[in-house]
Design an enzyme around this catalytic site. Structure first.
Site, PDB file in Angstrom:
ATOM      1  N   ASP A 431       0.989  -1.258  -0.079  1.00  0.00           N
ATOM      2  CA  ASP A 431       0.081   0.011   0.105  1.00  0.00           C
ATOM      3  C   ASP A 431       0.854   1.167   0.073  1.00  0.00           C
ATOM      4  OD1 ASP A 431      -2.453   1.785   0.054  1.00  0.00           O
ATOM      5  OD2 ASP A 431      -2.428   1.418   2.455  1.00  0.00           O
ATOM      6  N   GLU A 434       2.969   5.040  -3.973  1.00  0.00           N
ATOM      7  CA  GLU A 434       3.153   5.848  -5.432  1.00  0.00           C
ATOM      8  C   GLU A 434       4.250   6.580  -5.117  1.00  0.00           C
ATOM      9  OE1 GLU A 434       0.482   5.719  -2.871  1.00  0.00           O
ATOM     10  OE2 GLU A 434      -0.861   4.332  -4.226  1.00  0.00           O
ATOM     11  N   ASP A 511      -8.839   3.552  -2.852  1.00  0.00           N
ATOM     12  CA  ASP A 511      -9.770   3.811  -1.912  1.00  0.00           C
ATOM     13  C   ASP A 511     -11.196   4.573  -2.886  1.00  0.00           C
ATOM     14  OD1 ASP A 511      -8.079   3.329  -0.266  1.00  0.00           O
ATOM     15  OD2 ASP A 511      -7.582   5.227   0.314  1.00  0.00           O
TER      16      ASP A 511
HETATM   17  O1  MIG Z   1      -3.809   6.304   4.653  1.00  0.00           O
HETATM   18  O2  MIG Z   1      -3.792   0.860   5.538  1.00  0.00           O
HETATM   19  O3  MIG Z   1      -5.756   2.270   0.059  1.00  0.00           O
HETATM   20  O4  MIG Z   1      -6.951   0.244   1.623  1.00  0.00           O
HETATM   21  O5  MIG Z   1      -7.279   0.339   4.333  1.00  0.00           O
HETATM   22  C1  MIG Z   1      -4.740   5.085   4.266  1.00  0.00           C
HETATM   23  C2  MIG Z   1      -5.030   1.888   5.523  1.00  0.00           C
HETATM   24  C3  MIG Z   1      -3.771   3.928   4.009  1.00  0.00           C
HETATM   25  C4  MIG Z   1      -4.838   3.170   2.355  1.00  0.00           C
HETATM   26  C5  MIG Z   1      -5.669   1.918   1.487  1.00  0.00           C
HETATM   27  C6  MIG Z   1      -6.538   1.343   2.253  1.00  0.00           C
HETATM   28  C7  MIG Z   1      -6.042   0.995   3.712  1.00  0.00           C
HETATM   29  C8  MIG Z   1      -5.331   2.292   4.216  1.00  0.00           C
HETATM   30  N1  MIG Z   1      -4.560   2.577   3.477  1.00  0.00           N
END
Ligand code: MIG
Length: 838
Positions: A431, A434, A511
């Site tokens: 996650d 980027e 998201d």
């Molecule tokens: O700033 O880990 O897209 O699926 O639950 C949010 C927490 C960070 C973004 C991800 C989302 C995840 C969430 N993350």
């Protein structure tokens, strides 16, 4: 200006490559030069395959190079190419000609030299992807304000202009908002963590796949183009003028690939040969999955898992979001939330659940924290322009960010996953890659940050590699898991991605929100990802942000069970959305959908194998199979689930309205719930009450199904059902059934079982043939059950020439015949009293 709104450098001052001279050529490529000395531009045109061309422009004296995170295959077998210049018919005499043509047996590239312009044609001379003419045409560079030629450390922006043939339509371009067709739009490629509420006005999201699939609206002829740049990239697809498509990367070289088709299938096959194919998934990854950001600890996760089993709702995977860590430190376990992770994971495993844990790239800057200290001491983190370790805040507080462009860093990152695999974790979820920064909110790494590249790599600015960062993290993860568990197929999920990401990980779309609009958007978004090589994908079912409702959730599952990746996920602070929280009616409908998903797994697995072998999307737009059908091309609220099923989910609220329009392309289709026959092309009004989304099965095309089960490894899949809707007057059909051990790499050594199932139906006879088993895998099954729908009572049934028992359900018009599993070819023939239903 936020990350997702930056506009391209103005094209003012654009300098196209001028008159070019041939400086070199071999059997399958041409090298050209414009100018000399440090300001010289080199252009190369190479034939990599009969229908694949590569063009590279290297301005400001830059060296020729093609290595790229997008490209998996660099060595191509020699192709027979005839190189003919405009002065002679004989090859090899290139010199003072006006133009040179490189032709294979199926396509050609023609290069005009003064000024330099390149265009392509198929074997019949049908031209496409031709550079535009005039002073603003072709390819060239754009001076960046304030930087002289060659004085720009990341290179000047590079631009390319292609003529648009009348009737050219554009698709693909990876994960985006908006509809299926991209004609008339501008697109930015710059990976970002966009603000909440992805709407059609959003441009770039988390991933960049600058690959365009083009269809000719008259003939359905397809071709494709990949602009291979990891810089910020802008594409204009007939927006500024309907006569042109233009491409601009904000630095570096201009490298593009042209895929000549002529069908979408051909384009995808070649595109995924170049950029790599989706690996075979572990079978369990096809099952239903449950996640939520905000499960407070092991106890809550286990309770939710129990909730699935107690309510007879199929589920295979539980996710641990960021709260499982110790203060969000990657590769640690929270002493309070997950005090005994091994025990938790093994208890879940006993109940048939696999576990996937999240990992973010940010490493907490923290003395005494091994991962940080190691990374710091070994120089593994990205640097500021001034050479300091680059810091920004993410969940753990101040963090440093691994330089995934370095092979050593990737190896180190991979090894760190031992902290997870030792505990028994089955898969890893990348996650925030980027990468996403908190200061300022949802920003990313500054463009002048430095990637040191390690001892074997290359020092580069972040601007040069930005769009590859997420893919490189996913790559490190996959390679690490393979190293740690060589006998298991890695399961990696990523948010950020670049072209070719499919080799490393599956991609989920980040998201979204619990909106009907986003339920609809799932379809064009996933279809375009499938057309961009990223077939293994899925959106959060139920929506991530905002509060879902029972109706929305139930309808979402009606679509979601057909996603290659089927996972319910939601954000902390939103309403919980486990399937049983909205009352019995919605729960029952979701149960029905999840059971259907689970039964469809042998069909889905076969589609995965096809995708792995050929690049064919799993969830595919109608235009993929019916490119010449103008209506099919516009269909963005329905899709094909492999070749045998068409799905048209309800994506609008209002349960009182149980109807929606469905377009059925050419061929004969049967409504899954009622057995009603439709001969396409046709527009139909489908009855679609809750729990009965419009699903159509193609006539004579078998769909393999498992018996009902609560998770993938619950019991042996015995018997296997072959669901068939025979139809007289419809084309005979053929599908494949692919099986293997469901994990490991034995299939690479021939340990798989592939069979084709064909069906033809005439007035009084139906014949289903299961081919001999190819491959050495034994599915260890006793029986195959033929389930033929919408047929009249049979007079007699023969299996392999001998009379056989059968059961016929008059009311359901369903005939079932059992065949003992055997490796050889089997034929089942039914003689009917009357003709098959029409
Ligand atoms: O700033 O880990 O897209 O699926 O639950 C949010 C927490 C960070 C973004 C991800 C989302 C995840 C969430 N993350």
């Amino acid at each position: 200006m936020t990350e997702f709104q930056k506009k391209p450098t103005s094209a003012e001052g654009y300098r196209p490559v001028g008159a070019a001279e041939i400086s070199d050529h071999d059997g399958s490529s041409l090298t050209l030069r414009d100018g000399s000395g440090p300001g010289q531009t080199t252009v190369e045109i190479a034939v990599l395959a009969p229908d694949l061309f590569r063009v590279g422009m290297f301005p400001s004296g830059r060296p020729v190079r093609y290595s790229s995170e997008a490209v998996a295959k660099e060595d191509w077998p020699e192709v027979e190419v005839s190189i003919v210049d405009s002065n002679s018919d004989a090859s090899g005499s290139a010199g003072s000609a006006d133009s040179v043509t490189l032709a294979t047996d199926s396509a050609s590239a023609t290069v005009s030299l003064s000024p330099l312009r390149i265009g392509f044609a198929d074997g019949e001379g049908w031209e496409f992807a031709a550079d535009t003419e005039g002073p603003g045409g072709g390819m060239g560079t754009v001076p960046r304000p304030g930087a002289g030629p060659g004085g720009d450390p990341v290179g000047e922006p590079v631009r390319l202009h292609k003529k648009r043939r009348p009737g050219e339509r554009y698709f693909g371009c990876g994960e985006r908002t908006g509809g299926l067709e991209k004609t008339g739009t501008t697109l930015t490629f710059w990976n970002a963590d966009p603000p909440e509420g992805h709407t059609a006005s959003y441009d770039n999201l988390y991933a960049s796949v600058p690959f365009v699939l083009t269809l000719d609206e008259e003939t359905g002829t397809a071709w494709g183009m990949l602009l291979d740049s990891t810089h910020r990239t802008h594409v204009d697809l007939a927006h500024e003028t309907d006569k042109e498509a233009s491409f601009q990367a904000e630095g570096g070289d201009l490298v593009y690939y042209v895929f000549c088709g002529p069908t979408p299938k051909d384009v995808l096959r070649r595109y995924t040969e170049l950029t790599g194919r989706t690996p075979m998934p572990p079978l369990w990854a096809l099952g239903n999955q449950q996640s939520r950001w905000g499960y407070e600890g092991a106890a809550e996760v286990e309770e939710v898992a129990r909730g699935y089993r107690e309510r007879d709702l199929p589920c295979d995977v539980m996710y641990f979001d960021i709260d499982y860590m110790d203060g969000f430190r990657v590769f640690t376990w929270g002493p309070e939330s997950f005090p005994e992770p091994k025990e938790t994971v093994s208890r879940l495993a006993d109940e048939g659940f696999r576990v996937v844990t999240i990992i973010d790239p940010g490493v907490k800057v923290d003395e005494g924290y091994r991962v940080y200290e190691e990374g710091r001491d070994r120089g593994f983190f990205c640097l500021t322009a001034g050479g300091e370790e680059l810091h920004n805040a993410v969940w753990p507080g101040v963090c440093a960010f691994p330089d995934f462009t370095s092979p050593e860093v990737r190896e180190w990152w991979g090894e760190n996953h031992r902290a997870l695999t030792d505990v028994g974790v089955d898969g890893v979820w990348c996650d925030m890659n980027e990468p996403s920064f908190f200061i300022p909110e949802q920003s990313t790494m500054p463009e002048d940050a430095v990637h040191p590249g390690g001892s074997t790599g290359e020092r580069r600015y972040h601007a040069e590699v930005h769009n590859a960062y997420g893919s490189l993290m996913a790559r490190a993860t996959r390679e690490g898991l393979l190293e740690l568990r060589p006998e298991r197929r890695p399961f990696v999920i990523t948010r950020s991605a670049f072209a070719g990401v499919q080799r490393h990980a599956m991609q989920w779309t980040g998201d979204n929100s619990s909106w009907w609009e986003h339920l609809y958007m799932t379809m064009p978004q996933l279809m375009n990802m499938g057309l961009s090589g990223v077939s293994w994908a899925g959106m959060d079912i139920g929506g991530f942000f905002d509060d879902t409702s029972g109706e929305l959730l139930a309808r979402w599952y009606e679509m979601g069970i057909f996603q290659p990746f089927c996972r319910n996920h939601s954000a902390k602070g939103t309403r919980h959305q486990e399937p049983w929280l909205f009352g019995e009616r919605y729960e029952a409908s979701i149960r029905k959908m999840l059971k259907l998903r689970q039964r469809l797994i042998p069909y889905l697995y076969t589609l995965f194998e096809e995708c792995h072998r050929t690049g064919a999307p799993i969830l595919r737009p109608l235009l993929y199979e019916y490119p010449a059908d103008g209506v099919a091309r516009t269909a963005d609220d329905e899709f094909l689930f492999g070749p045998a099923m068409l799905v048209a989910p309800v994506t609008r609220p209002g349960e009182a309205n149980e109807y929606r329009h469905v377009y059925l392309p050419e061929g004969t289709w049967f409504h899954y719930w009622t057995g009603e026959r439709h001969d396409g092309p046709d527009h139909v009004l489908a009855h679609a009450p809750l729990g009965e989304p419009p699903i159509y099965v193609k006539a004579n095309t078998a769909v393999p199904l498992w018996p009902e089960m609560n998770h993938v490894e619950e019991k042996p899949a015995d018997p296997l059902t072959l669901l068939v809707y025979p139809a007289e007057g419809a084309e005979s059909g053929e599908t494949t059934l692919y099986e293997d051990a469901g994990d490991g790499f034995g299939y690479e050594r021939g340990e798989y079982a592939r069979r084709t199932v064909s069906c033809e139906a005439s007035e009084n006879k139906i014949r289903v043939r299961v081919s001999e088993r190819e491959g050495s895998f034994d599915p260890e099954r006793r029986a195959i059950l033929f389930e033929l729908h919408c047929v009249h009572a049979p007079e007699s049934v023969q299996v392999n020439g001998g009379e056989a028992d059968f059961a016929y359900d008059e009311e359901a018009r369903r005939l079932t015949v059992t065949l003992q599993e055997a490796p050889g070819e089997s034929t089942v023939e039914m003689l009917l009293q009357d003709n098959v239903d029409t």
